[in-house]
Design a protein around this motif. Structure first.
Motif, PDB file in Angstrom:
ATOM      1  N   GLN A   1      55.131   5.097 -13.805  1.00  0.00           N
ATOM      2  CA  GLN A   1      54.515   4.265 -12.782  1.00  0.00           C
ATOM      3  C   GLN A   1      53.198   4.904 -12.350  1.00  0.00           C
ATOM      4  O   GLN A   1      53.106   6.110 -12.176  1.00  0.00           O
ATOM      5  N   VAL A   2      52.181   4.064 -12.180  1.00  0.00           N
ATOM      6  CA  VAL A   2      50.882   4.567 -11.782  1.00  0.00           C
ATOM      7  C   VAL A   2      50.929   5.052 -10.338  1.00  0.00           C
ATOM      8  O   VAL A   2      51.513   4.399  -9.477  1.00  0.00           O
ATOM      9  N   GLN A   3      50.328   6.190 -10.100  1.00  0.00           N
ATOM     10  CA  GLN A   3      50.162   6.689  -8.743  1.00  0.00           C
ATOM     11  C   GLN A   3      48.677   6.772  -8.435  1.00  0.00           C
ATOM     12  O   GLN A   3      47.869   7.134  -9.290  1.00  0.00           O
ATOM     13  N   LEU A   4      48.330   6.437  -7.201  1.00  0.00           N
ATOM     14  CA  LEU A   4      46.944   6.494  -6.757  1.00  0.00           C
ATOM     15  C   LEU A   4      46.791   7.667  -5.797  1.00  0.00           C
ATOM     16  O   LEU A   4      47.585   7.815  -4.868  1.00  0.00           O
ATOM     17  N   VAL A   5      45.764   8.472  -6.019  1.00  0.00           N
ATOM     18  CA  VAL A   5      45.528   9.650  -5.199  1.00  0.00           C
ATOM     19  C   VAL A   5      44.103   9.613  -4.675  1.00  0.00           C
ATOM     20  O   VAL A   5      43.145   9.644  -5.466  1.00  0.00           O
ATOM     21  N   GLU A   6      43.972   9.542  -3.346  1.00  0.00           N
ATOM     22  CA  GLU A   6      42.649   9.528  -2.725  1.00  0.00           C
ATOM     23  C   GLU A   6      42.201  10.945  -2.376  1.00  0.00           C
ATOM     24  O   GLU A   6      43.034  11.819  -2.099  1.00  0.00           O
ATOM     25  N   SER A   7      40.900  11.144  -2.353  1.00  0.00           N
ATOM     26  CA  SER A   7      40.329  12.404  -1.906  1.00  0.00           C
ATOM     27  C   SER A   7      38.916  12.145  -1.391  1.00  0.00           C
ATOM     28  O   SER A   7      38.368  11.052  -1.588  1.00  0.00           O
ATOM     29  N   GLY A   8      38.354  13.138  -0.719  1.00  0.00           N
ATOM     30  CA  GLY A   8      36.973  13.047  -0.277  1.00  0.00           C
ATOM     31  C   GLY A   8      36.778  12.790   1.199  1.00  0.00           C
ATOM     32  O   GLY A   8      35.645  12.766   1.680  1.00  0.00           O
ATOM     33  N   GLY A   9      37.870  12.593   1.926  1.00  0.00           N
ATOM     34  CA  GLY A   9      37.731  12.375   3.354  1.00  0.00           C
ATOM     35  C   GLY A   9      37.315  13.649   4.071  1.00  0.00           C
ATOM     36  O   GLY A   9      37.260  14.726   3.489  1.00  0.00           O
ATOM     37  N   GLY A  10      36.990  13.506   5.339  1.00  0.00           N
ATOM     38  CA  GLY A  10      36.592  14.650   6.131  1.00  0.00           C
ATOM     39  C   GLY A  10      35.974  14.215   7.437  1.00  0.00           C
ATOM     40  O   GLY A  10      36.082  13.047   7.828  1.00  0.00           O
ATOM     41  N   THR A  11      35.330  15.153   8.095  1.00  0.00           N
ATOM     42  CA  THR A  11      34.662  14.890   9.373  1.00  0.00           C
ATOM     43  C   THR A  11      33.161  15.024   9.195  1.00  0.00           C
ATOM     44  O   THR A  11      32.698  16.046   8.663  1.00  0.00           O
ATOM     45  N   VAL A  12      32.442  14.003   9.615  1.00  0.00           N
ATOM     46  CA  VAL A  12      30.992  14.018   9.519  1.00  0.00           C
ATOM     47  C   VAL A  12      30.395  13.505  10.822  1.00  0.00           C
ATOM     48  O   VAL A  12      31.072  12.811  11.591  1.00  0.00           O
ATOM     49  N   GLN A  13      29.147  13.808  11.041  1.00  0.00           N
ATOM     50  CA  GLN A  13      28.438  13.264  12.195  1.00  0.00           C
ATOM     51  C   GLN A  13      27.948  11.855  11.879  1.00  0.00           C
ATOM     52  O   GLN A  13      27.746  11.490  10.711  1.00  0.00           O
ATOM     53  N   ALA A  14      27.762  11.079  12.921  1.00  0.00           N
ATOM     54  CA  ALA A  14      27.220   9.730  12.760  1.00  0.00           C
ATOM     55  C   ALA A  14      25.907   9.793  11.990  1.00  0.00           C
ATOM     56  O   ALA A  14      25.076  10.678  12.225  1.00  0.00           O
ATOM     57  N   GLY A  15      25.749   8.859  11.053  1.00  0.00           N
ATOM     58  CA  GLY A  15      24.583   8.840  10.192  1.00  0.00           C
ATOM     59  C   GLY A  15      24.786   9.550   8.872  1.00  0.00           C
ATOM     60  O   GLY A  15      23.952   9.423   7.965  1.00  0.00           O
ATOM     61  N   GLY A  16      25.864  10.300   8.767  1.00  0.00           N
ATOM     62  CA  GLY A  16      26.137  11.039   7.554  1.00  0.00           C
ATOM     63  C   GLY A  16      26.784  10.198   6.469  1.00  0.00           C
ATOM     64  O   GLY A  16      26.964   8.980   6.627  1.00  0.00           O
ATOM     65  N   SER A  17      27.123  10.853   5.366  1.00  0.00           N
ATOM     66  CA  SER A  17      27.700  10.166   4.203  1.00  0.00           C
ATOM     67  C   SER A  17      28.933  10.893   3.701  1.00  0.00           C
ATOM     68  O   SER A  17      29.058  12.122   3.866  1.00  0.00           O
ATOM     69  N   LEU A  18      29.807  10.143   3.088  1.00  0.00           N
ATOM     70  CA  LEU A  18      30.964  10.669   2.377  1.00  0.00           C
ATOM     71  C   LEU A  18      31.194   9.812   1.141  1.00  0.00           C
ATOM     72  O   LEU A  18      30.866   8.610   1.143  1.00  0.00           O
ATOM     73  N   ARG A  19      31.778  10.415   0.112  1.00  0.00           N
ATOM     74  CA  ARG A  19      32.201   9.638  -1.047  1.00  0.00           C
ATOM     75  C   ARG A  19      33.690   9.867  -1.255  1.00  0.00           C
ATOM     76  O   ARG A  19      34.114  10.998  -1.488  1.00  0.00           O
ATOM     77  N   LEU A  20      34.438   8.786  -1.164  1.00  0.00           N
ATOM     78  CA  LEU A  20      35.862   8.841  -1.410  1.00  0.00           C
ATOM     79  C   LEU A  20      36.134   8.550  -2.884  1.00  0.00           C
ATOM     80  O   LEU A  20      35.443   7.748  -3.509  1.00  0.00           O
ATOM     81  N   SER A  21      37.163   9.199  -3.412  1.00  0.00           N
ATOM     82  CA  SER A  21      37.585   8.965  -4.786  1.00  0.00           C
ATOM     83  C   SER A  21      39.038   8.533  -4.806  1.00  0.00           C
ATOM     84  O   SER A  21      39.835   8.993  -3.980  1.00  0.00           O
ATOM     85  N   CYS A  22      39.361   7.673  -5.751  1.00  0.00           N
ATOM     86  CA  CYS A  22      40.738   7.232  -5.950  1.00  0.00           C
ATOM     87  C   CYS A  22      41.045   7.376  -7.431  1.00  0.00           C
ATOM     88  O   CYS A  22      40.425   6.694  -8.261  1.00  0.00           O
ATOM     89  N   ALA A  23      41.960   8.254  -7.739  1.00  0.00           N
ATOM     90  CA  ALA A  23      42.309   8.519  -9.126  1.00  0.00           C
ATOM     91  C   ALA A  23      43.670   7.920  -9.447  1.00  0.00           C
ATOM     92  O   ALA A  23      44.625   8.103  -8.683  1.00  0.00           O
ATOM     93  N   ALA A  24      43.743   7.231 -10.562  1.00  0.00           N
ATOM     94  CA  ALA A  24      45.011   6.699 -11.057  1.00  0.00           C
ATOM     95  C   ALA A  24      45.594   7.750 -11.979  1.00  0.00           C
ATOM     96  O   ALA A  24      45.052   8.027 -13.043  1.00  0.00           O
ATOM     97  N   SER A  25      46.683   8.366 -11.541  1.00  0.00           N
ATOM     98  CA  SER A  25      47.211   9.516 -12.252  1.00  0.00           C
ATOM     99  C   SER A  25      47.809   9.102 -13.592  1.00  0.00           C
ATOM    100  O   SER A  25      48.695   8.269 -13.663  1.00  0.00           O
ATOM    101  N   GLY A  26      47.270   9.728 -14.647  1.00  0.00           N
ATOM    102  CA  GLY A  26      47.852   9.588 -15.962  1.00  0.00           C
ATOM    103  C   GLY A  26      47.761   8.209 -16.581  1.00  0.00           C
ATOM    104  O   GLY A  26      48.432   7.914 -17.562  1.00  0.00           O
ATOM    105  N   HIS A  27      46.910   7.351 -16.020  1.00  0.00           N
ATOM    106  CA  HIS A  27      46.891   5.962 -16.500  1.00  0.00           C
ATOM    107  C   HIS A  27      45.613   5.311 -16.029  1.00  0.00           C
ATOM    108  O   HIS A  27      45.023   5.723 -15.052  1.00  0.00           O
TER     109      HIS A  27
END
Length: 125
Positions: A1-27
């Motif tokens: 069964q496919v599993q989804l794993v997110e990463s990339g979150g965190g704390t930033v100041q207003a106006g900043g940027s983040l990039r989140l990733s979602c990986a489908a494990s093994g598939h």
């Protein structure tokens, strides 16, 4: 069964940027649609951005248009990204990646069958 794993979150100041990733494990991503949702404390889960798996973007929430971009790695179809720019305190939430077999892609979270565990995004003012 496919599993989804997110990463990339965190704390930033207003106006900043983040990039989140979602990986489908093994598939590669199964399902017709893949999307990012978010849920802030005391609020319902809402769709942020949705795209056809390996295809076009079909939805951005009005509150993120022009600031967030959903994309999928061209070489490695197993990763979906959410680039978040010009972040605001109201973007603070737990962000989830999800996939769905629905066609066409819908914005209702109940239409999505596979979910990741979420990654926290906190934007300070």
């Amino acid at each position: 069964q496919v599993q989804l794993v997110e990463s990339g979150g965190g704390t930033v100041q207003a106006g900043g940027s983040l990039r989140l990733s979602c990986a489908a494990s093994g598939h590669t991503f199964t399902g017709n649609c893949v999307g990012w949702f978010r849920q802030a404390p005391g609020k319902e889960r809402e769709a942020v951005a949705i795209k056809v798996t390996g295809g076009i973007v079909t939805y951005y929430a009005d509150s993120v248009k022009g600031r967030f971009t959903i994309s999928q790695d061209n070489a490695d179809k197993m990763v979906v990204y959410l680039q978040m720019n010009s972040l605001r305190p109201e973007d603070t939430a737990m962000y989830y990646c999800a996939s769905s077999w629905s066609a066409p892609c819908r914005v209702v979270s109940g239409e999505y069958q596979t979910w990741g565990q979420g990654t926290q995004v906190t934007v300070s003012s």
